[in-house]
Design a protein around this motif. Structure first.
Motif, short mmCIF file in Angstrom:
data_model
loop_
_atom_site.label_atom_id
_atom_site.label_comp_id
_atom_site.label_asym_id
_atom_site.label_seq_id
_atom_site.Cartn_x
_atom_site.Cartn_y
_atom_site.Cartn_z
N ARG A 10 10.40 103.54 -45.11
CA ARG A 10 10.07 102.89 -46.37
C ARG A 10 8.56 103.00 -46.64
O ARG A 10 7.75 102.77 -45.73
CB ARG A 10 10.52 101.43 -46.35
N ASP A 24 14.00 108.76 -41.96
CA ASP A 24 14.90 107.62 -42.09
C ASP A 24 16.10 108.04 -42.92
O ASP A 24 15.95 108.42 -44.09
CB ASP A 24 14.15 106.46 -42.77
N ASN A 31 12.29 104.00 -39.70
CA ASN A 31 11.88 103.25 -40.88
C ASN A 31 10.96 104.15 -41.69
O ASN A 31 9.83 104.43 -41.28
CB ASN A 31 11.17 101.95 -40.50
N GLU A 78 18.15 106.39 -44.43
CA GLU A 78 18.37 105.48 -45.55
C GLU A 78 17.33 105.66 -46.66
O GLU A 78 17.44 105.03 -47.72
CB GLU A 78 18.35 104.03 -45.06
#
Length: 344
Positions: A112, A141, A110, A143
């Motif tokens: 973000r 991450d 993660n 993403e």
């Protein structure tokens, strides 16, 4: 030959200092990996009171860098380190990590920015400190552009919650692409984040039986004055010579699932330990101290971070900073057989 003495320190607290990154943050030449105290190794041997004594013994020996992460436990390792820091914060250099979440079945990344900010605040509370000396990104991450994650971490430095930033490359094997060197992807990430905010340290596996970081990652760090925190410098305990081929590991112990810790592979790699012991005998040291001294020899910004849960080994590991390997020693280590058993 008489019993081997254990190489010690000149006096309590006397330990060579090494600098990390452009900020030249000084730490003791040998660090302490706190993870085994509460996670990933033999749960039956994990005791909070002993862990506290181990941290304090390491600090007394001049060790400064205490390495932990929010995912270890999860959270229990930071809580333990926070307890150990009471009354000793000024003696320690606290390194923790964010970026991985532990679930029931999986560990996921993660990166973000909002998560990074919340994770830092939570780590500060658990560690009972106002500032984290080195905040490391445990994994990027896939993403989230790594620049976004790193930018959020840089904001934490501006806010005074963190002193310096680092990136972990311990999982490089899992993401290795055919035909590439092990740390090629890590170096690409480092080049990207370096444009956002300076990297002070990279944490990667480096030991006598896993020297791959010497190929490209350490040269990248050396050229930029970036510190290399050598993870698993004792080969998950194998290079200490205290593990015997065929011994069992508790189900929760990560070594129970590692290919190099099958009975067959442990027996096949015994010549590596035998070679380290031979060198150790000449110095009145231990195999573990020789293995750590070899890591220290790789550069002035390299800091091995051996993990342990016992006072005895923490002090012994710190003593490796006082061991100078000779050209003969280094040649013998270079001539040791390559370790057998794939980590992939």
């Amino acid at each position: 030959m008489g019993p081997v003495r254990r190489l010690g320190l000149g006096r309590i607290g006397e330990l060579e200092r090494r600098s990390l990154g452009a900020a030249a943050l000084a730490v003791g030449a040998v660090g302490l990996g706190c993870m085994p105290m509460s996670w990933a190794y033999s749960a039956s041997q994990q005791r909070g009171d002993r862990a506290l004594r181990t941290v304090h013994a390491a600090l007394d020996a001049g060790v400064q860098l205490l390495d932990t992460a929010d995912m270890y436990g999860p959270f229990t390792n930071e809580l333990l380190v926070g307890r150990a820091l009471k009354g000793r914060r000024s003696d320690a250099f606290v390194s923790t990590k964010c970026g991985l979440l532990v679930g029931d079945q999986h560990i996921v990344a993660n990166g973000r920015p909002g998560y990074v900010r919340r994770a830092c605040d939570a780590s500060l509370r658990r560690l009972q400190t106002d500032v984290i000396d080195l905040y490391q990104l445990h994994r990027a991450d896939p993403e989230v552009p790594v620049e976004e994650t790193w930018g959020a971490m840089a904001d934490l430095v501006t806010a005074g919650k963190v002193r310096a930033l680092g990136l972990c490359a311990v999982g490089a094997r899992a993401s290795r692409r055919p035909g590439s060197r092990m740390y090629d992807e890590t170096i690409r990430q480092l080049d990207r984040v370096q444009q956002v905010f300076p990297v002070s340290a990279v944490q990667a596996e480096l030991s006598v039986w896993s020297p791959e970081a010497l190929e490209s990652l350490l040269p990248w760090c050396t050229a930029r004055g970036v510190g290399l925190l050598a993870a698993m410098p004792l080969g998950n305990g194998y290079l200490t010579g205290t593990l015997t081929p065929g011994q069992g590991f508790e189900p929760d112990d990560l070594r129970a699932r590692h290919p190099r810790f099958t009975a067959e592979m442990m027996a096949a790699n015994q010549p590596v330990v035998v070679g380290l012991r031979r060198i150790a005998e000449r110095h009145g040291a231990t195999a573990a101290q020789v293995a750590l001294a070899w890591v220290l020899r790789q550069g002035p910004h390299v800091v091995p971070v051996p993990g342990t849960k016992r006072e005895r080994w923490a002090v012994e590991n710190a003593g490796a900073a006082g061991l100078t390997l000779t050209p003969r020693d280094l040649a013998e280590i270079a001539g040791l057989p390559r370790a057998q058993g794939s980590w992939d």
